[in-house]
Design a protein around this motif. Structure first.
Motif, short mmCIF file in Angstrom:
data_model
loop_
_atom_site.label_atom_id
_atom_site.label_comp_id
_atom_site.label_asym_id
_atom_site.label_seq_id
_atom_site.Cartn_x
_atom_site.Cartn_y
_atom_site.Cartn_z
N THR A 92 -58.51 43.07 -30.73
CA THR A 92 -58.90 44.09 -31.97
C THR A 92 -57.81 45.25 -32.03
OG1 THR A 92 -60.32 45.40 -30.55
CG2 THR A 92 -61.48 43.60 -31.91
N LYS A 137 -75.76 44.14 -33.81
CA LYS A 137 -75.58 42.63 -33.99
C LYS A 137 -74.18 42.07 -33.68
CE LYS A 137 -78.50 41.42 -37.51
NZ LYS A 137 -79.01 40.59 -38.70
N ASP A 138 -72.96 42.98 -33.76
CA ASP A 138 -71.81 42.53 -33.37
C ASP A 138 -71.58 42.55 -31.79
OD1 ASP A 138 -71.04 42.31 -36.01
OD2 ASP A 138 -70.21 44.24 -36.13
N LYS A 146 -73.37 39.58 -30.64
CA LYS A 146 -72.36 38.32 -30.93
C LYS A 146 -71.38 38.25 -29.89
CE LYS A 146 -69.66 36.12 -34.43
NZ LYS A 146 -69.29 36.31 -35.85
N PRO A 156 -69.03 49.40 -33.72
CA PRO A 156 -69.62 48.11 -33.91
C PRO A 156 -71.14 48.26 -33.88
CG PRO A 156 -68.65 48.36 -31.40
CD PRO A 156 -68.20 49.48 -32.56
N SER A 157 -71.88 47.30 -34.80
CA SER A 157 -73.11 47.36 -34.80
C SER A 157 -73.87 46.60 -33.72
CB SER A 157 -73.67 46.66 -36.15
OG SER A 157 -73.42 45.42 -36.24
#
Length: 181
Positions: free
Chosen positions: A125, A136-137, A140, A133-134
């Motif tokens: 990145t 969910k991220d 993941k 980052p959320s």
């Protein structure tokens, strides 16, 4: 004047009759001494299968050992494929170095191990990324990392099994097929 050393063999009456055993032994001996099989089949009017059978049945033990099909362990196959993929060897070089009969065998190994090979991809990145980052991220990313670690463990275990099978000379992996009683 006839040559006393020249042997006379019984000729075949028709295609279904058998060859004289002395002729068979003479042909086998000539092939063992270097006469190419293709040439022997041409000279004596033989079928390839007949000559192959004679060489198998009447060939000397030394000759049998010389033509024996070589088998390679999974570890040897992986080593050869890895060297080719890393560019340390070409397929032609590997064929010569490991005394492999044909390049097709090596190509088949490459296809086989590519299908089970686990590629490890590291996501880079940008350091300038400003987005937080959320959840969910993050979840993941954690799952992807866990998957990569599991794949590494699988690869390591497969390699360990290959080494153990080679060194202990036993089949560790379960073979599919009919159950034996």
């Amino acid at each position: 004047m006839e040559n006393p050393a020249q042997e006379i063999y019984a000729s075949r009456e028709h295609k279904q009759s058998r060859y004289d055993k002395r002729l068979i032994l003479k042909i086998v001996k000539e092939v063992e001494q270097g006469l190419p099989r293709k040439e022997a089949t041409r000279i004596y009017g033989l079928g390839k299968a007949s000559l192959d059978g004679w060489m198998r049945d009447y060939g000397s033990p030394e000759y049998q050992e010389k033509i024996k099909h070589r088998s390679y362990t999974n570890l040897q196959k992986r080593t050869i494929v890895t060297a080719i993929e890393q560019g340390r060897l070409t397929i032609k070089d590997a064929k010569t170095a490991y005394n492999i009969k044909s390049e097709k065998i090596i190509r088949n190994w490459i296809v086989q191990y590519k299908s089970e090979k686990v590629e490890i991809c590291i996501e880079n990145t940008s350091p300038m990324a400003k987005d937080k980052p959320s959840s969910k991220d993050l979840e993941k990313a954690a799952l992807e990392k866990a998957l990569q670690q599991a794949e590494l463990k699988i690869k390591a275990l497969n390699t360990l099994i290959d080494v153990a099978e080679e060194q202990l000379k036993i089949d560790i992996r379960k073979k599919s097929g009919a159950k034996q009683s």
